[in-house]
Motif scaffolding. Structure first.
Motif: not given
Length: 355
Positions: A160-166, A240-248
Motif C-alpha cells: 500500500f505504500t508504493d508510489e504506484q499505489f492509487a 508505469k502501472n495501469i489499471a482500470f475498471r469499467i462497467a455497464a
C-alpha cells in the motif's frame, strides 16, 4: 472533456439513515452501507431485514509473471461462495477452484484498515488479509487438485505504500437515491510465487515474480433481478502501472454522468471515467467494444478463454462468465494524457443474478 468531482472521503457512507453519494479520494475506515431507511419502498421494514438484501463481494485480481487471475469472495447472505481462477498467459490454460462457504464461516469485512477473510474448506483454503498500518496486503491459497486440476499453492503480497499505489471509493444511487451501491477499488504493485503439482508427479513452479494487482470490495442493495458486465485491467506500461475498471450494469444510477463506478489508475494517479456502452455483436465470446461519448474511452476486448459458473440455492440463481482476454485501444487521463496500447492482458465478467 469529462470530469467528475473527487471529494474528501466521508467518515461513513450512510449518515442519518441516508446514503452519502459521490466519488471520494482515499477510503473510509469502515466500508458499510447498512441501515438505509426504507430502501425498498414506503413500507418501513426493519433494517435487519433490508440488510439481508445487501450483496457483498471482495475481489483480488493479479497479473504476475506467467499468470493472470482473480480471487473472489461473494456474500449473498443465504449462500457464500469463494473462487480462485487463473490463466497461464503463455498457453491460455485455465485453472478454476471454488467452494461454497457456510453462514458461520463466511463474511466480507467492513474494516478497510485491518482485516482478513478466509475460506476454511479442508481442500480449498484461501485467505486475503490486509494491514494498513504496516502497508501490506497478503494473499495465500492452498487448493487440492483432482483428476482434472493440479494442486495449486500460491502466495502474493502487495504494498500500500508504493508510489504506484492509487485508490478511489465510489457510492452511487442504485438506481435512485433510495438505495445505494458502493465500490472501493485500488491498484497495488505485487509479487508472489505459484506452484502446480499434477497427479502424475509433474510440478511447475513460478519463482518469485513481480506484477500488478487490483483489490476491490463492493456492496449493493440488490434488486430481485440484476445483470451487467465489466472489464478490468492491471498491468505495466513503460515502467508505469495501469489499471482500470469499467462497467455497464442494471445497478447504474439514473444520472450516470454524475455517479458511476468507472475509474482509471495510471502512474499512481486516479482518473474518474465517464459512463460507457459495452457491445459484443458477435456474441459474448467475440470482441467487446467499450466506448463513451467523451472520447476518453475507446477499447476493444478480445476474449481468449472463458469460464461459466452457475449457482442455484433456494430462490438464488446466478450465472457468472469470467473471461480472460486482451485489450487494444485508447484511454485519456484527467490530465489529458492519451494512453494507447495493444495486447494488454485483462479480464471481463458478464453476470445475471436473481435473488
Amino acid at each position: 472533456m469529462y470530469t467528475r468531482e473527487i471529494s474528501e472521503t466521508p467518515e461513513v457512507l450512510v449518515k442519518n439513515y441516508k446514503p452519502v453519494f459521490g466519488t471520494f479520494r482515499g477510503h473510509p475506515k469502515r466500508f458499510d452501507i447498512r441501515g438505509v431507511f426504507k430502501p425498498y419502498g414506503t413500507v418501513p421494514l426493519p433494517t435487519f431485514i433490508t440488510n439481508l438484501r445487501i450483496k457483498s463481494r471482495l475481489t483480488f485480481s493479479f497479473d504476475i509473471g506467467d499468470y493472470i487471475g482473480r480471487i473472489t469472495f461473494v456474500d449473498a447472505k443465504i449462500i457464500g461462495y469463494s473462487e480462485v481462477i487463473f490463466w497461464n498467459k503463455n498457453t491460455s490454460q485455465k485453472f478454476v477452484y471454488h467452494s461454497v462457504m457456510s453462514m458461520r464461516k463466511r463474511f466480507v469485512p467492513h474494516d478497510l484498515e485491518f482485516a482478513s477473510t478466509t475460506s476454511y474448506s479442508r481442500k480449498r483454503y484461501t485467505r486475503i488479509s490486509w494491514d494498513r498500518k504496516h502497508g501490506k496486503l497478503s494473499v495465500v491459497f492452498d487448493l487440492n487438485g483432482d483428476s482434472v486440476r493440479p494442486t495449486a499453492h500460491g502466495a502474493i503480497s502487495a504494498d500500500f505504500t508504493d508510489e504506484q499505489f492509487a485508490e478511489l471509493t465510489c457510492s452511487r444511487p442504485n438506481p435512485t437515491s433510495r438505495r445505494c451501491s458502493a465500490l472501493y477499488n485500488c491498484t497495488l504493485p505485487a509479487h508472489g510465487t505459484l506452484s502446480l503439482a499434477y497427479k502424475n508427479g509433474e510440478t511447475k513452479t513460478m519463482s518469485d515474480s513481480t506484477g500488478v494487482s487490483s483489490f476491490n470490495i463492493s456492496r449493493t442493495y440488490m434488486k430481485f433481478r440484476s445483470h451487467g458486465e465489466f472489464v478490468e485491467c492491471f498491468s505495466t506500461m513503460k515502467g508505469k502501472n495501469i489499471a482500470f475498471r469499467i462497467a455497464a450494469e442494471s445497478h447504474d444510477a439514473s444520472n450516470t454522468d454524475k455517479y458511476n463506478l468507472n475509474m482509471l489508475f495510471y502512474d499512481g494517479k486516479a482518473t474518474p471515467l465517464p459512463p460507457v456502452v459495452i457491445t459484443h455483436n458477435m456474441g459474448i465470446n467475440g470482441p467487446w467494444v467499450i466506448q463513451d461519448t467523451e472520447n476518453m474511452v475507446d477499447l476493444t476486448f478480445t476474449p481468449v478463454s472463458s469460464n461459466v459458473k452457475k449457482i442455484s440455492a433456494i430462490i438464488l440463481r446466478t450465472v457468472y462468465r469470467s473471461i480472460y482476454g486482451t485489450f487494444e485501444g485508447t484511454l485519456v487521463t484527467a490530465d489529458g494524457e492519451k494512453i494507447t496500447f495493444k495486447s494488454l492482458p485483462g479480464l471481463a465478467e458478464n453476470y445475471l443474478i436473481r435473488l
